[in-house]
Design an enzyme around this catalytic site. Structure first.
Site, short mmCIF file in Angstrom:
data_model
loop_
_atom_site.label_atom_id
_atom_site.label_comp_id
_atom_site.label_asym_id
_atom_site.label_seq_id
_atom_site.Cartn_x
_atom_site.Cartn_y
_atom_site.Cartn_z
CE1 TYR A 184 0.52 1.57 4.35
CE2 TYR A 184 0.68 -0.82 4.54
CZ TYR A 184 0.89 0.45 5.05
OH TYR A 184 1.49 0.60 6.29
CB CYS A 185 2.03 3.69 -1.71
SG CYS A 185 1.36 3.30 -3.33
CB THR A 186 0.07 8.39 -1.01
OG1 THR A 186 1.16 8.47 -0.10
CG2 THR A 186 -0.90 9.54 -0.76
#
Length: 284
Positions: A184-186
């Protein structure tokens, strides 16, 4: 500025002439008085720009008019006005700088060989089915995770995106290669590449959250598997999905709870530091 808005989007698609796209994007953004950062490569586009809502809408319409970008997932959020110091539109070898442009292959449908995309609801289904076997793997820089992360996530010790290759090659995470790993990331763009790098290194079951933390937060706020605030690369510095957000960060000076980053160099020379308002007040 009447109603400031910020849009975040990316699109992986082959671009034969990145410089032509750069000139067009610069003209389109500048003519609509937008500021922010747009990166273009032969693999696609990655952009975060802001301005007045009417100007941003015109920019989005113009960008979608180009067929390869028409299906880009545009994420909207409220700005505060003058969210970016200037407009920067550049061509780079990568639209996310992992230092591995040759490992990434894209076609008209996007990244080839990346992780399985999960909607927020599908993510919850996976966790329900597989329980504690599911590993959340943070695809951001370590300092971003200090104020918000998925519960019990693995947070690699990286200061920049370029550090991920050495981390993955270190063997530190080899015990996860047989587990379901959710990156996951922004907004999702870093995980598009990270999931490819992980699969290339023998991780069997790799997922990514479609639309990243932003889309997850829109769906579940602080009622799901996310804790804390989301670091963002603009004047706001961080955002909360609801008033129920917990505070995970601590002030580096007095250890009080805070999610507040400011340009206050710490002992290691890093400029962005977690500091509470009592220790480092905003200029009046």
């Amino acid at each position: 500025m009447a109603t400031p808005k910020i849009v975040l989007f990316y699109r992986f698609t082959p671009l034969a002439d990145p410089e032509a796209i750069r000139l067009w994007q610069h003209t389109l953004a500048a003519s609509n008085n937008l500021t922010g950062r747009i990166l273009i490569s032969e693999h696609g586009i990655n952009a975060t720009v802001g301005g007045d809502i009417a100007d941003v809408k015109r920019y989005v319409r113009g960008t979608r008019a180009y067929a390869p970008f028409k299906d880009a997932d545009i994420k909207w959020s409220d700005g505060v006005g003058d969210d970016f110091p200037r407009l920067s539109v550049k061509v780079r070898p990568e639209i996310v700088t992992f230092g591995a442009p040759d490992e990434l292959k894209v076609d008209a449908d996007g990244v080839v060989g990346g992780g399985v995309h999960l909607s927020p609801n599908e993510l919850h289904e996976l966790v329900t089915q597989r329980g504690d076997d599911v590993v959340f793997f943070d695809g951001r820089n370590k300092f971003e995770a200090e104020i918000g992360r998925f519960r019990n996530a693995v947070v690699p010790d990286v200061a920049t995106t370029r550090d991920f290759l050495a981390e993955l090659d270190s063997g530190r995470y080899d015990h996860l290669k047989s587990k379901p790993v959710v990156t996951y990331c922004t907004g999702g763009v870093r995980c598009e590449v990270l999931s490819v790098l992980m699969r290339n290194r023998g991780f069997d079951e790799v997922y990514q959250i479609d639309g990243g933390i932003v889309r997850y937060g829109e769906a579940f706020g602080d009622e799901g598997l996310w804790d804390g605030s989301l670091y963002v690369f603009d004047k706001r510095m961080n955002l909360r999905f609801s008033d129920k957000a917990v505070t995970l960060g601590t002030c580096t000076m007095c250890q009080a709870p805070t999610s507040r980053y400011r340009n206050q160099p710490d002992m290691d020379g890093r400029e962005l530091t977690l500091v509470c308002e009592s220790c480092v007040p905003d200029d009046a």
